[in-house]
Motif scaffolding. Structure first.
Motif, PDB file in Angstrom:
ATOM      1  N   GLU A  14       0.841  -1.193   0.000  1.00 46.83           N
ATOM      2  CA  GLU A  14       0.000   0.000   0.000  1.00 46.83           C
ATOM      3  C   GLU A  14       0.880   1.249   0.000  1.00 46.83           C
ATOM      4  N   ASP A  15       0.358   2.312  -0.556  1.00 47.73           N
ATOM      5  CA  ASP A  15       1.027   3.603  -0.489  1.00 47.73           C
ATOM      6  C   ASP A  15      -0.041   4.678  -0.604  1.00 47.73           C
ATOM      7  N   CYS A  36      -0.979   6.324  -2.976  1.00 43.03           N
ATOM      8  CA  CYS A  36      -1.781   6.196  -4.194  1.00 43.03           C
ATOM      9  C   CYS A  36      -2.856   5.112  -4.031  1.00 43.03           C
ATOM     10  N   THR A  37      -2.467   3.935  -3.536  1.00 43.50           N
ATOM     11  CA  THR A  37      -3.469   2.861  -3.403  1.00 43.50           C
ATOM     12  C   THR A  37      -4.559   3.261  -2.418  1.00 43.50           C
ATOM     13  N   PRO A  90       4.077   8.481  -3.918  1.00 47.93           N
ATOM     14  CA  PRO A  90       5.044   7.406  -4.202  1.00 47.93           C
ATOM     15  C   PRO A  90       6.174   7.840  -5.130  1.00 47.93           C
ATOM     16  N   TYR A  91       5.887   8.771  -6.014  1.00 45.84           N
ATOM     17  CA  TYR A  91       6.922   9.297  -6.904  1.00 45.84           C
ATOM     18  C   TYR A  91       7.244  10.732  -6.514  1.00 45.84           C
ATOM     19  N   LYS A 129       6.077  12.396 -11.046  1.00 50.51           N
ATOM     20  CA  LYS A 129       5.075  11.541 -11.702  1.00 50.51           C
ATOM     21  C   LYS A 129       3.871  11.550 -10.784  1.00 50.51           C
ATOM     22  N   ILE A 174      -2.591   8.418 -11.835  1.00 53.20           N
ATOM     23  CA  ILE A 174      -2.871   7.000 -11.572  1.00 53.20           C
ATOM     24  C   ILE A 174      -4.297   6.882 -11.017  1.00 53.20           C
TER      25      ILE A 174
END
Lengths: 389, 132, 350
Positions: free
Chosen positions: C48-49, C51-52, C83-84, C87, C92
């Motif tokens: 998980e991060d 984004c998720t 996460p990035y 980007k 996403i």
């Protein structure tokens, strides 16, 4: 279509060949087969090589030409082509070689199989082997090979009940058989308890349910049956050869309690050979995982659905039973150098039918079946051998 | 660099977009560009279909000796899920303990990291399944 | 009318007890429980991060809403743990929701208030007529340096809000924001863990900005604490929002419904929004909410909402409430927490 015979066989020892490269292994097996046939490499009209992943394992692709070259026949300029069907590459290569001879295109064809797996670490090996499944929709999500077949076994047990212990008897039997095979990877007896108590890999499989990572090579030489009859005292015919395919991703198959390609390939091979399953004197099955022979016995019609495990329990498949299973020690104990495995099964079958199998000889064996499974059953090659009386 | 290979699958992997044959109505996931039932007639007749993400466990295993990419999650649960629209799909089950999973267990799609191309490379996201 | 039309929260399944963290660092196991009033914090799994979690929270929001994700014209994702570095998380998210390609999507960063900065920006887009619907998400897998005081509270979670002018469940009555250059907490580019000014994070940072924004808003609106049923504040711990509320004249009963930090820790960009989500889980039509975020660096966004009768319609089955998400926790020890949150130095991948 011409009938086809096997006039020579040879293999390397299976195991961890730290000092030998893929080309050395392939050439060694090929030369042994030539020696066995009493011919020289100049007599070959074509080479077919079974190999799954030389490119990933060793960085070397184009191994057909490489092997022809290092066999010393580069200046003969014969065709040499690699056949790939994952773990079923060996069996599929035999099928291709069979067709080259049967069609009349070539007379003397060497079918080799080789895999050099120990040039990479075990983690990388898992990823490479997972390329035999659907890379994008299975392996990508963490499906290792054992995990996929484990899901098959799990579903089977959900439908037919627990066969954990009967499955464990197969590796035990394989290790027992391999005691008498000098070429085998392992020479060590194991017990059902050893299997059940070995580290878990993917439930229900434990370490000893799973074939090892091995290096090795095997080769057979095919020729027209008439040629064999003229030149050799004992003639073993490659009487039936078939390859069938199925959905590559297990999730797309209507059923997980059968390997449809088993049914189709075996039916076709038996019809071609004019043989029946009850004629067989021995089987060399693809026991990469202890569950696979059980479902195969059912697919071949040797056992009813859900009853394959009882065949194991009844002892029919042991060396002194009616239908010995993999006298060589199978993939589990002889070893599983992926691309070589199917060809190595043919080597064993020919030795058995010629009566040259030493201490593991099945008495008076006349007819043998070998099975090579690619992926989780998306390719299955069935080859049938028959000794002429 | 394996970016394009994953990028082109993103709608399927991110949110379970299937393909449906306009001729026979069969639904495919993983997606197919040709319907095995209708053969060449289906070419150009496959439409996209958003699946609900709900399904049940058809079979599963607990992976103890897994791929390195999933090292932090060992042992992890791998399953084939029968989706409510019919297709089956292979994926991991998360937010459940190994002993809680059973064949027939209702699950739903969740969005997770699947793999990454090393610490500096691209992150591949996609579906996993959680108890429903 | 512009306001919130739906919302969704996401809290990862894993928890660590603050006493377990104290045990590892040789501190009083009750320290965080007593001084910060934080019992445990939420820990994201290894897969998980930010984004998720943003996707999961947004999917819940969309399920409650029942609208077409393609009608979302603007997406903001606020986080300090994208996460990035380069980007966007937002692109996403847009694809994962089915909102792409005709959407404006961008990431925001302003410590713990990046989520609320997105919320007001999305509302402004809707109000100006430049967007039909907007999505604002605060999502973080916050990291405190091992052994640092922050480690007791730096947690993982996400909250997503869909805003629009139709089907509004909480009408925006007013807004006020304050910003000053106050370096109370920061993380330099390329560094894994943040640094902070210790007690400097309190009075000159958190309290000053929260109070200034709340007072500024109430002055604008001509309101006082008695006009609000709920007061929600950014919650780095339980003590701060209670103390801020008290100084503004809010009784504890109006603050406690928006408190989640005691069980799940500080979810940074999701912190105040998670509290707002918890209040919306229970609020009744007509109730008025004051919600104030705080982001280090520093600034505060203060919102004045009134809950509408539409609130009942979005309480649908299959979307968990914040309390349900809090309750599903599974406790892990420090070793598993360290493994999941990337605090163990790993060998090279083959």
């Amino acid at each position: 279509m011409r009938r086809v015979a096997v006039i020579g066989v040879g293999e390397t020892k299976y195991g961890e060949h730290w000092e030998k490269s893929i080309r050395e292994l392939a050439v060694e097996a090929g030369l042994r087969a030539l020696e066995d046939a009493g011919i020289s490499s100049e007599d070959l009209d074509a080479i077919v090589g079974g190999n799954m992943s030389a490119g990933s394992y060793t960085g070397q692709d184009h191994i057909g030409a490489l092997i022809a070259d290092f066999s010393g026949i580069a200046d003969r300029h014969i065709p040499a082509i690699r056949v790939e069907a994952a773990c079923g590459s060996g069996g599929a290569a035999i099928h291709v070689g069979f067709n080259l001879v049967a069609s009349g295109m070539y007379d003397i064809v060497l079918v080799g199989g080789v895999e050099k797996q120990t040039d990479v670490g075990v983690d990388m090996s898992k990823e490479i082997l997972a390329g035999a499944s659907d890379r994008e929709w299975e392996a990508f999500f963490g499906a290792t090979f054992p995990a996929l077949v484990a899901m098959m076994a799990k579903r089977y047990m959900y439908e037919y009940g627990d066969i954990r212990e009967q499955m464990a008897m197969i590796p035990v039997m394989m290790h027992e058989n391999a005691m008498n095979n000098p070429d085998a990877h392992f020479h060590r007896r194991i017990t059902v308890d050893d299997v059940l108590n070995s580290p878990p890999i993917a439930e229900p499989f434990h370490l000893l349910d799973v074939a090892p990572v091995s290096d090795g090579a095997a080769a057979i030489i095919l020729a027209p049956l008439d040629y064999a009859r003229k030149n050799y005292d004992t003639v073993v015919e490659l009487a039936g050869s078939a390859v069938a395919t199925d959905y590559i991703g297990m999730h797309d198959r209507p059923s997980l309690i059968t390997l449809a390609a088993n049914v189709h390939a075996s039916r076709k091979a038996f019809r071609m050979a004019g043989m029946e399953v009850r004629d067989l004197d021995l089987l060399e099955l693809h026991d990469a995982f202890s569950f696979l022979p059980i479902v195969t016995l059912e697919d071949l019609g040797l056992a009813e659905r859900g009853k394959g495990a009882s065949l194991v329990e009844e002892g029919i498949l042991s060396m002194d039973g009616d239908l010995p299973l993999s006298p060589s020690g199978g993939l589990k104990a002889k070893g599983h150098p992926v691309g070589a495995t199917g060809v190595g099964q043919a080597v064993e079958a020919v030795w058995q039918l010629r009566g040259q199998a030493g201490k593991r000889q099945v008495p008076d064996a006349e007819k043998a079946l070998i099975q090579s499974i690619g992926g989780t059953g998306a390719t299955i090659a069935i080859n049938l051998f028959r000794r002429e009386k | 660099m394996v970016v394009p290979r994953h990028w082109r699958e993103r709608e399927h992997r991110y949110r379970l977009v299937a393909t449906k044959c306009k001729i026979c109505g069969r639904i495919y996931f993983p997606p197919r560009s040709v319907c095995p039932n209708c053969g060449r007639k289906s070419i150009g007749n496959m439409e996209k279909l958003q699946l609900s993400g709900n399904g049940t466990v058809y079979t599963y295993t607990i992976v103890h000796s897994g791929m390195n990419a999933f090292k932090l999650q060992k042992p992890y649960i791998l399953a084939i899920i029968e989706l409510e629209e019919g297709p089956r799909v292979t994926g991991q089950i998360v937010d459940a303990e190994p002993n809680e999973v059973y064949i027939g267990m209702p699950v739903r799609m969740v969005f997770r990291r699947i793999r990454q191309e090393g610490a500096s490379g691209i992150i591949h996201y996609g579906y996993k399944f959680a108890p429903r | 009318m512009v306001g919130i039309v739906s919302y969704g929260a996401y809290i990862p399944r894993f928890r660590i007890d603050t006493g377990e963290i104290a045990r590892v660092w040789g501190e009083d196991p009750n320290r965080a429980k007593k001084s910060l009033l934080v019992e445990s914090k939420a820990v994201a799994g290894p897969d998980e991060d930010a984004c998720t979690m943003a996707v999961e929270a947004s999917r819940y929001a969309i399920r409650r809403w029942g609208g077409d994700p393609a009608d979302i014209d603007v997406i903001y994702v606020g986080s300090e743990s994208h996460p990035y570095a380069v980007k966007p998380t937002a692109s996403i998210l847009a694809d994962a929701l089915g909102a792409s390609p005709h959407v404006m999507a961008v990431d925001l960063e302003f410590a713990c208030k990046a989520g609320t900065a997105g919320l007001i920006s999305a509302m402004a887009m809707v109000k100006s007529g430049m967007a039909r619907f907007g999505l604002a998400v605060g999502s973080d897998t916050a990291q405190g340096a091992p052994g640092d005081a922050l480690e007791y509270t730096a947690a993982s979670g996400a909250a997503a809000f869909i805003v629009g002018s139709q089907g509004v469940i909480a009408r925006l009555n007013g807004f006020h924001s304050v910003t000053t250059d106050t370096p109370d907490f920061w993380r330099r580019a390329g560094r894994p863990y943040p640094r902070h000014g210790g007690r400097f994070t309190g009075q000159p940072a958190y309290f000053k900005h929260i109070l200034m924004a709340a007072r500024g808003l109430m002055e604008k609106m001509g309101t006082g604490p008695e006009d609000y049923d709920f007061a929600i504040f950014h919650q780095p711990n339980t003590k701060f929002p209670l103390s801020a509320g008290k100084r503004l004249g809010f009784p504890k009963e109006k603050i406690l419904p928006g408190i989640v930090v005691n069980k799940i820790g500080n979810t940074y960009a999701a912190s105040m929004l998670m509290g707002l989500a918890r209040v919306l889980d229970k609020a009744e039509p007509g109730q008025r909410i004051l919600a104030v975020s705080f982001g280090s660096g520093a600034g505060s966004d203060a919102f004045d909402f009134t809950v509408t009768e539409n609130i009942e319609a979005i309480r649908v089955d299959g979307v968990p409430t914040v309390d349900e998400l809090i309750e599903r926790g599974r406790f892990v020890d420090y070793a598993i927490y360290a493994k999941y949150r990337g605090k163990i130095l790993m060998g090279d991948e083959e």
